[in-house]
Design an enzyme around this catalytic site. Structure first.
Site, PDB file in Angstrom:
ATOM      1  N   THR A 130       0.826  -1.210   0.000  1.00 47.81           N
ATOM      2  CA  THR A 130       0.000   0.000   0.000  1.00 47.81           C
ATOM      3  C   THR A 130       0.854   1.251   0.000  1.00 47.81           C
ATOM      4  OG1 THR A 130      -0.126  -0.080   2.408  1.00 47.81           O
ATOM      5  CG2 THR A 130      -1.920  -1.105   1.192  1.00 47.81           C
ATOM      6  N   ALA A 168       6.253  -0.030   2.457  1.00 52.58           N
ATOM      7  CA  ALA A 168       6.387  -1.386   2.986  1.00 52.58           C
ATOM      8  C   ALA A 168       5.355  -1.691   4.055  1.00 52.58           C
ATOM      9  CB  ALA A 168       7.788  -1.612   3.531  1.00 52.58           C
ATOM     10  N   CYS A 169       4.206  -1.045   3.963  1.00 50.76           N
ATOM     11  CA  CYS A 169       3.160  -1.247   4.977  1.00 50.76           C
ATOM     12  C   CYS A 169       2.065  -2.128   4.404  1.00 50.76           C
ATOM     13  CB  CYS A 169       2.586   0.102   5.407  1.00 50.76           C
ATOM     14  SG  CYS A 169       1.184  -0.030   6.516  1.00 50.76           S
ATOM     15  N   HIS A 170       1.863  -3.268   4.996  1.00 47.08           N
ATOM     16  CA  HIS A 170       0.833  -4.204   4.540  1.00 47.08           C
ATOM     17  C   HIS A 170      -0.248  -4.349   5.587  1.00 47.08           C
ATOM     18  CE1 HIS A 170       0.326  -6.884   1.095  1.00 47.08           C
ATOM     19  NE2 HIS A 170       1.538  -6.546   0.737  1.00 47.08           N
TER      20      HIS A 170
END
Length: 424
Positions: free
Chosen positions: A365, A368-370
């Site tokens: 998103t 590196a943030c899921h």
């Protein structure tokens, strides 16, 4: 508005039916795999240059030589002197090192001048990585600095030079601006900021502020030259350019102390006293090889990634039409060649939901943030993207080996993921 019902072309259905267990990695802005040449040199160094590079015996000297060769490759990639390069654990450490060094320097100078209570002022932008924004905000909260966060202009997705220069005060010690944004790929006007700073310092006969540039997302994708940008500090991350997880910091005139650098990690004084801790020789050698590859092949890498990014955006437009929104894609504004940030239009189509339903492709998103977080990206909001659209964002970042076939797989996978998300 709800996503439109589409009749999908027969070729998309065929592609999806034949994908089997194929996996396509499209998160290169997060981390790249090791280039084969890098893996080879890391493996060789672990075996051949295993000794401590601070040791004076033959094996230690060999390890030291290996490390210095790598330092030369890093310097060559950015058109700098090898003596101005310090190895770090990564860009986060390098960024922290710069910020804390400037604060320490200001404190020492003020003490010498008899005004120890004066706080340093730092200028940065609201687009920066957390290792910059988080650090300066903590220092501000602890009442160690004054801080100005310049807002990106929503009509272009980057800061304006006049806004940065206008934020400078008599006590400004540092301006820290990233070269390329990790979520949108938008390139900041660093060269123009550098030129404007030089004029301001010359006209006002002042030594400060220093200029720091975080080039983590730029190196390996666009030319990065110290002689062109004329910066005081520049942070580099090897894992963004097909190297291992290690980094480097360029400091202008380091050995002659033209620009100050104070140790952030204290120990027995490795890296000429600037960064203590036994050096990770193998990873440093890998970084050197990765930088050598960039220096020799950047035009090829850039052209390929741009062609693939353009093809991706063409396919998204063709197959999703008005149901896809391109975030922070501004006419005439330069982007790094591998990054595409989009949102699928629909109340249920939050980016993390769509990503969780991809079966063959890996993207993120943003930064590196899921995580399953409904909060929209601050970077996109700063770039003029409406909140409901920013909430649905997906960052697709391509690599050197990404092919049209990979992109076709992604388009088909995204189609089924959107359909599945809407039904859930």
């Amino acid at each position: 508005r709800p996503a439109r019902k589409k009749v999908w072309p027969r070729e998309i259905i065929i592609i999806y039916a034949t994908m089997d267990n194929r996996k396509v990695y499209l998160d290169y802005n997060s981390t790249t795999p090791l280039a084969p040449e890098v893996l080879a040199i890391v493996t060789e160094t672990l075996s051949v240059c295993y000794a401590n590079p601070s040791s004076s015996h033959e094996e230690g000297v060999r390890a030291k030589q290996c490390m210095e060769e790598a330092r030369g490759h890093v310097a060559t990639m950015i058109d700098a002197k090898s003596s101005d390069i310090v190895f770090t654990s990564g860009c986060t450490e390098a960024n922290n090192m710069v910020i804390h060094s400037c604060v320490t320097h200001h404190r020492r100078v003020m003490k010498q001048e008899g005004t120890p209570g004066s706080l340093p002022h730092i200028v940065t932008s609201n687009l920066e990585h957390g290792s910059v924004l988080g650090t300066v905000k903590r220092l501000m909260d602890d009442e160690e600095i004054e801080l100005t966060v310049v807002k990106a202009n929503p009509s272009c997705g980057h800061v304006l030079v006049e806004d940065v220069i206008g934020a400078i005060k008599p006590n400004t010690i540092l301006v820290s601006i990233m070269l390329a944004n990790n979520e949108t790929g938008v390139i900041q006007p660093v060269k123009e900021i550098s030129s404007a700073l030089a004029v301001l310092k010359r006209e006002q006969k002042r030594k400060y502020p220093f200029l720091h540039v975080d080039s983590a997302q730029a190196c390996g994708k666009i030319p990065v030259s110290i002689s062109e940008f004329d910066v005081d500090f520049l942070s580099i991350a090897a894992q963004k350019l097909y190297g291992p997880r290690v980094g480097a910091l360029y400091v202008r005139g380091l050995e002659s102390k033209v620009v100050p650098l104070y140790p952030f990690i204290i120990g027995v004084g490795q890296e000429r006293g600037f960064r203590s801790g036994t050096e990770n020789t193998a990873y440093i050698a890998g970084m050197g090889k990765a930088c050598e590859l960039v220096y020799n092949n950047l035009n090829v890498y850039h052209q390929h990634m741009k062609e693939m990014r353009d093809y991706l955006e063409e396919q998204l437009s063709e197959h999703f039409g008005d149901s896809v929104h391109f975030n922070a894609k501004f006419p005439g504004v330069e982007r790094i060649p591998n990054t595409c940030n989009v949102s699928m239009i629909g109340d249920q189509l939050q980016g993390w939901r769509v990503l969780s339903n991809l079966q063959h492709c890996m993207a993120s998103t943003g930064a590196a943030c899921h995580s399953k977080c409904a909060k929209p990206s601050e970077t996109l909001l700063c770039s003029g993207v409406p909140e409901d659209i920013a909430r649905n964002s997906i960052r697709i970042s391509l690599g050197r080996d990404t092919s049209k076939e990979d992109i076709d797989v992604f388009i088909a996978d995204l189609k089924q993921a959107v359909d599945k998300t809407l039904k859930s």
